[in-house]
Design an enzyme around this catalytic site. Structure first.
Site, mmCIF file in Angstrom:
data_model
loop_
_atom_site.group_PDB
_atom_site.id
_atom_site.type_symbol
_atom_site.label_atom_id
_atom_site.label_comp_id
_atom_site.label_asym_id
_atom_site.label_seq_id
_atom_site.Cartn_x
_atom_site.Cartn_y
_atom_site.Cartn_z
ATOM 1 N N ASP A 269 35.210 36.377 35.598
ATOM 2 C CA ASP A 269 35.210 37.361 34.527
ATOM 3 C C ASP A 269 35.094 36.599 33.205
ATOM 4 O O ASP A 269 35.416 35.410 33.125
ATOM 5 C CB ASP A 269 36.514 38.165 34.591
ATOM 6 C CG ASP A 269 36.733 39.030 33.377
ATOM 7 O OD1 ASP A 269 35.836 39.811 33.033
ATOM 8 O OD2 ASP A 269 37.812 38.905 32.747
ATOM 9 N N ASP B 260 35.853 38.011 29.398
ATOM 10 C CA ASP B 260 36.921 38.263 28.424
ATOM 11 C C ASP B 260 38.287 38.224 29.099
ATOM 12 O O ASP B 260 38.521 38.912 30.087
ATOM 13 C CB ASP B 260 36.699 39.610 27.737
ATOM 14 C CG ASP B 260 35.411 39.618 26.933
ATOM 15 O OD1 ASP B 260 35.379 39.009 25.860
ATOM 16 O OD2 ASP B 260 34.430 40.216 27.413
ATOM 17 N N THR C 137 30.984 40.280 34.905
ATOM 18 C CA THR C 137 31.482 40.785 33.634
ATOM 19 C C THR C 137 31.153 42.262 33.427
ATOM 20 O O THR C 137 30.212 42.787 34.018
ATOM 21 C CB THR C 137 30.874 39.956 32.474
ATOM 22 O OG1 THR C 137 31.344 40.453 31.232
ATOM 23 C CG2 THR C 137 29.348 40.012 32.484
ATOM 24 N N GLY C 138 31.939 42.895 32.578
ATOM 25 C CA GLY C 138 31.625 44.244 32.140
ATOM 26 C C GLY C 138 30.647 44.256 30.980
ATOM 27 O O GLY C 138 30.172 45.313 30.574
ATOM 28 N N LYS D 59 32.435 45.130 40.499
ATOM 29 C CA LYS D 59 32.135 43.702 40.537
ATOM 30 C C LYS D 59 32.042 43.175 41.971
ATOM 31 O O LYS D 59 31.290 42.228 42.242
ATOM 32 C CB LYS D 59 33.176 42.919 39.738
ATOM 33 C CG LYS D 59 33.097 43.161 38.232
ATOM 34 C CD LYS D 59 34.053 42.263 37.463
ATOM 35 C CE LYS D 59 33.988 42.528 35.967
ATOM 36 N NZ LYS D 59 34.846 41.618 35.179
ATOM 37 N N ASP E 236 41.212 39.394 35.098
ATOM 38 C CA ASP E 236 42.476 39.766 34.445
ATOM 39 C C ASP E 236 42.707 41.268 34.330
ATOM 40 O O ASP E 236 43.795 41.688 33.946
ATOM 41 C CB ASP E 236 42.538 39.160 33.044
ATOM 42 C CG ASP E 236 41.559 39.817 32.077
ATOM 43 O OD1 ASP E 236 40.347 39.873 32.381
ATOM 44 O OD2 ASP E 236 42.002 40.306 31.025
ATOM 45 N N SER E 237 41.696 42.108 34.646
ATOM 46 C CA SER E 237 41.830 43.550 34.406
ATOM 47 C C SER E 237 41.466 44.359 35.644
ATOM 48 O O SER E 237 41.035 43.802 36.665
ATOM 49 C CB SER E 237 40.951 43.970 33.221
ATOM 50 O OG SER E 237 41.380 43.328 32.027
ATOM 51 N N ASN F 231 38.972 46.177 36.297
ATOM 52 C CA ASN F 231 37.587 46.064 36.762
ATOM 53 C C ASN F 231 37.366 44.803 37.593
ATOM 54 O O ASN F 231 36.307 44.652 38.218
ATOM 55 C CB ASN F 231 36.592 46.141 35.600
ATOM 56 C CG ASN F 231 36.761 45.045 34.567
ATOM 57 O OD1 ASN F 231 37.732 44.296 34.586
ATOM 58 N ND2 ASN F 231 35.817 44.968 33.658
#
Length: 245
Positions: free
Chosen positions: A9, A11, A43-44, A174, A197-198, A200
């Protein structure tokens, strides 16, 4: 276990709090690649954001973009794309958001570019929607909206921070993007280290051979991870590569 791919990821994971790649992360990513391990970004963010970081790290592995809505091979080859139903987007914009007045903002990534309240076209169906995000400082309000959208059974729902909700097409996340990358590379998900970390990041952390939550991750992400790393301010990615690669 011999791992063949590291999925990072961006961010809150690869990038430090200043949105930069630390020298330690850069060093250990290069060492992983030198040892024959592939490295990708999951990544988003849209490809327009991710490509510069991938090129900076000299990554040659396909990238998972927009939470899995796209897979790209640099510099400009699209390998997969999964679009949100524009009728569902229209329902959110005309039925859900007006009920919350100015308490909730929206943003989106479309094939045509970023879209928000300031540049939303009259014809929503003229755009190819990759990802829709709703954001608010009122966490309780976001949970209320999420609960309503869950009843639609029409989205993959996640977040990249506790102050937002991110919507993708059903089953697109993802992990689905990484499965597509693994298919291209001829490897298994059990041979992947996934770091995030999130919410997603949860699907890829669950499915990877080694699922890693950052030390700064949301608590629900830490709860399902195999390993909890140091934070993104402490070169957590570098330390995971050092320990497991």
């Amino acid at each position: 276990m011999t791992y063949k791919l590291i999925a990072l990821d961006m961010d809150g994971t690869l990038l430090n709090p200043n949105k930069e790649i630390s020298e330690q992360n850069r060093l250990w990513i290069a060492r992983a690649i030198e040892s024959g391990v592939r490295v990708t970004l999951a990544t988003g963010r849209p490809i327009s954001d991710a490509s510069a970081f991938a090129q900076d790290l000299q990554l040659d592995t396909p990238l998972v973009i927009n939470n899995g809505s796209e897979v790209w091979s640099l510099p400009d080859k699209l390998l997969a794309r999964h679009i949100l139903d524009s009728h569902l987007v229209s329902r959110i914009l005309t039925e859900v958001l007006p009920a919350y007045a100015d308490q909730v903002n929206f943003w989106s990534h479309t094939v045509e570019g970023r879209v928000n309240k300031t540049n939303l076209p009259e014809d929503v169906h003229s755009l190819r929607w990759l990802q829709l995000g709703l954001s608010s400082k009122n966490i309780g309000l976001l949970q209320e909206i999420r609960s309503e959208l869950e009843t639609w059974n029409a989205f993959e729902i996640s977040n990249s921070a506790v102050t937002n909700i991110e919507l993708n097409a059903p089953g697109i996340n993802k992990a689905s993007g990484l499965r597509e990358v693994c298919g291209i590379l001829g490897i298994q998900m059990s041979e992947v280290i996934a770091v995030g970390d999130s919410l997603n990041d949860v699907p890829m952390i669950r499915e990877a051979g080694l699922g890693v939550a950052m030390g700064n991750a949301q608590e629900s992400v830490k709860a399902i991870a195999d390993v909890v790393a140091l934070t993104n301010a402490e070169d957590g990615v570098a330390r995971i590569i050092e320990a497991h690669i």
